[in-house]
Enzyme design. Sequence first.
Site, PDB file in Angstrom:
ATOM      1  CG  ASP A  18       6.718   2.503   4.307  1.00 53.71           C
ATOM      2  OD1 ASP A  18       5.765   1.380   3.637  1.00 53.71           O
ATOM      3  OD2 ASP A  18       5.403   2.784   5.503  1.00 53.71           O
ATOM      4  CD1 TRP A  37       3.445  -2.893   7.257  1.00 55.14           C
ATOM      5  CD2 TRP A  37       1.544  -5.080   6.606  1.00 55.14           C
ATOM      6  NE1 TRP A  37       2.438  -2.965   6.265  1.00 55.14           N
ATOM      7  CE2 TRP A  37       1.645  -3.524   5.982  1.00 55.14           C
ATOM      8  CE3 TRP A  37       1.359  -6.010   6.590  1.00 55.14           C
ATOM      9  CZ2 TRP A  37       1.051  -3.761   4.947  1.00 55.14           C
ATOM     10  CZ3 TRP A  37       0.714  -5.891   5.409  1.00 55.14           C
ATOM     11  CH2 TRP A  37       0.361  -4.775   4.741  1.00 55.14           C
ATOM     12  CG  ASP A  79      -1.854   1.188   1.271  1.00 54.37           C
ATOM     13  OD1 ASP A  79      -2.237   1.602   0.071  1.00 54.37           O
ATOM     14  OD2 ASP A  79      -2.335   1.621   2.291  1.00 54.37           O
ATOM     15  CG  ASP A 100      -5.311   3.381   5.949  1.00 54.75           C
ATOM     16  OD1 ASP A 100      -4.791   4.219   4.452  1.00 54.75           O
ATOM     17  OD2 ASP A 100      -6.135   3.228   6.458  1.00 54.75           O
TER      18      ASP A 100
END
Lengths: 170, 170, 393, 393
Positions: free
Chosen positions: A118, A99, A74, A147
Amino acid sequence: MDKFVESLTRSIAQRTSRRSFLARLGTFILGAAAIPLLPVDRVARAQGTDFKKSAHKNVNDDLTCDYWKYCAIDGFLCTCCGGDSHDCPPGATPSPTSWVGTCHNPGDNRDYIVSYRDCCGKGACGKCLCGNTEGEMPIYRAQLDSDLIWCFGAPTMVYHCSTSEIVGVK
Amino acid sequence: MDKFVESLTRSIAQRTSRRSFLARLGTFILGAAAIPLLPVDRVARAQGTDFKKSAHKNVNDDLTCDYWKYCAIDGFLCTCCGGDSHDCPPGATPSPTSWVGTCHNPGDNRDYIVSYRDCCGKGACGKCLCGNTEGEMPIYRAQLDSDLIWCFGAPTMVYHCSTSEIVGVK
Amino acid sequence: MAEYSFASVVLMLIKRIEIVAMLAVAILLLVGAPSARAQLPADQMTTLTLPDPKPNWVYIMDLQFPVNMLQKIWIIDGETRKLLGTVFGGYEANFEISPDHREMYMIDTYYSRGWRGDRTDVVTIFDAHTTNVLGEIALPPKRLLIVPKRNTTSITPDGRFLLVANMTPATSVSIVDLKGRKFLGEIETPGCAQVAATGNRQFFSMCADGSMLTVQFDDSGKQIAKSQSKPLFDPNTDPMFDQPAVVGNKAYFVSYHGKVLPVDFSGPEAAAQPSWSLVDDKDVAQKWRPGGWQTVTYQAKSGILYALMHQGGEWTHKQFGTEVWAFNAQTHARVQRIKLKTPGYSIRVSNADKPILFDMSLLPSKLETYSAPDGKFLGEYDDIGSPFLLYGP
Amino acid sequence: MAEYSFASVVLMLIKRIEIVAMLAVAILLLVGAPSARAQLPADQMTTLTLPDPKPNWVYIMDLQFPVNMLQKIWIIDGETRKLLGTVFGGYEANFEISPDHREMYMIDTYYSRGWRGDRTDVVTIFDAHTTNVLGEIALPPKRLLIVPKRNTTSITPDGRFLLVANMTPATSVSIVDLKGRKFLGEIETPGCAQVAATGNRQFFSMCADGSMLTVQFDDSGKQIAKSQSKPLFDPNTDPMFDQPAVVGNKAYFVSYHGKVLPVDFSGPEAAAQPSWSLVDDKDVAQKWRPGGWQTVTYQAKSGILYALMHQGGEWTHKQFGTEVWAFNAQTHARVQRIKLKTPGYSIRVSNADKPILFDMSLLPSKLETYSAPDGKFLGEYDDIGSPFLLYGP
């Protein structure tokens, strides 16, 4: 890999209370036997759903959201931002926290455990936005919430792009 | 109007050297007789050009770039941002500095001298972007350059939107 | 062209003349002299102010995607669909309006060099009429940084305290005294996230196992009671969306599969009320379920609950909604199905006597208004950036 | 679902166990144990670095419109049309690359609260290979704030000095010692704006009357000579665009009506060379003229000048160009007319042996590459925000 475990462990030890650590823990591991990983089950849950039936045409193209290793990614693909599927673009820092999920590689028919890390520390890349919501959960299950800015432990909390790093085979 | 002259004069006296003032001066006035105003001639120059022939259909709609008073406006219309054609939206400050032009009002067939004053001090409004380039000049003619942030003398140099204020009749 | 060149020459000639006084005189001449024949008077340039907020106003949080670090609130009158003003914020900003409608608050994060540098978490206080900045309240740099959701911050009904959810990833809530203009302290919320005030000194957070944490605090911001309920739902089988409709001390949660869970937060511990379903067997067969970002909204005056619905399979919980379904929250009867012109990402119903249902779509960037609950399309307002959240006064 | 619920139970059970050591062990097990049967090895996550810049790379300034306060450079390999990396900046940012290709510079303005607060003007120094920030040099908060144009900043050929145009609206140039990492001082440029280095200790600015100001300075950043030429063109009849093609100590200016003015800046005062025209009578009749943002570019190796052309009337100087015309700068002969697939706003030709002509369009947001000077379309790269400027190494 040593570096990864080291930085992860250090980061957790330094930065989080036992309590907070717990929330993140679910991300990585659920028992002493190292199996099952929590997000592993997401694949099982998703099987037989409509989500699985759709798309997934470009499973070998790491510039698309359909790339096999990106099954629950995402954000902006680092692959499109000057990085790689498991490398940050120049100037961005891999977040020490992340994660974990499981993705099926149709190439060798194996399930790989991947870490969604990230790249942080520069403005949003803005390219190749993916919003794969398979197994995505609300914020009270933070470890499954995509998110959230997953830059805990990075030099800054500014999100640049997303990678998927193979940790091992399930 | 007193306020305008006052703030303009004060601003110039306080903030600019004689030299810099000169650059701005051309914006406002060119001789002791107060006539001609430099930008006034832009209308004359533009007449008979293709630019004049095109568009200008919504000359009475101040939410469009075609509104008669906006004949050389460049930026986001304050009219669309919670302001008015000559009023800043809430929270934005009228710049004490500006440049001046002449626009023809088809309603009364008069030429009005207008002052293009930016509203400053909050992020870009982003609505109703106009880029009327009639008479627009490069930066070495700063007083006619609409790409410049015209917030000199405002609390900050952050541009929000553009207005057009009637100063008088030509 | 001749005059113009002449003008330039004049410009050159006067280069060394002291000119401030002359300018003032000249402009006075300019304004004064021709005014006799002027049809339109000279404009008096001012800055407008906002009237008191009306019930049908809506405040839209725009992420300014993909930048996301300079977010924007669009203030729009839902009746006229006119933009009234804007408020700006920073990175993953949250927004609140004081219950007395006198102030607005941006709660967010700035870096000293925009995208890098030193982090500052801060509450910025805006006058609700002028939108001018009245002041700042510094926060510990621990804010929950997430694509903006409601209930990342909350304000107590009396307007005294602002509650800010933190995640480092340890979770806590910062208590800010808005009247005293200061940060008071933090209350830890282990295993639970977000914050929603359900009383003047009370809030709840949602927990990982489906339980609810109820916290009571005193005027100094210190926790005086904390109680975690038993799990009220099972996140593993049917998670509740984390942006419930909170009205007073009650919250309506909606699940991925369309279950409604009303929870009473009036006591020291959350109490679930009987749950019911947005979808009947036929709806399920047609794969109707709620989804989007702000998926549920409740109007207290009418007691009607609205949910943003789409047809989709598992894990389509962020899919845009094609319809809004309205339910009597008492009888659970569906009173209306509203087909949306543009599939929506977030919805909100106003608490006006003639309420408006706001439907906000992300792509295209658009706000649509419908009369509620009958669902007559009233109009739209376009180009509002990358809007995620709807707030009301 | 059963396993999943079980997992949750496990999660709850281990809530109070000290766990850091266990985690490390567990992950080692996880990584070590199954690796025997793994087909693909575990990834080693790193941060990539850039190789030395190649002549066909292009650096694109994206305004991130409408925010404009967090600008971005896209670094793209013109041959592969692949994004190599990004660099971020602030409000109305300028960008420079050191002549030795070791460093990059962002010259811009930040406010302490993003859109408000205290203003900081600063040069940010980036390592050209890692894009990491190496340091900052503070500037007087006087930068010329304008929609980014080339020649708002400039770097001397020896890479020693960075020159920054100021406007308050008084105009001056800040001299920055890049090797010493410090701001040295300002040189006033009354009546003239912008800055372009034409030597190691020399720059020029364009003046309101069409003259050029040539300034020479010493190693301490002090002005040692300043000379304003007579007007070299008439801005009232045919203004020159303010973003000329500057190569060494020569600049090619192009006017709104299509006149080319080469100016020699090798001496203490600017010397105009014979001007010529991009357009012949037939072109004029068809209303061809230059326009856009970066409208002219020159390739030194071939001596070919490229101009972005469109058909339009007076005051269409920002209209997108539909063609690029290539001229032999010596003979003034037009050697190629290149029809652009997408009308462009800015163009740049690389100085490679096999040069690429870059055509950048704003709407749609797109970079197109053509072989130069023959104009064969090579390919495109899309979605580069709101791009205004092209830079080369």
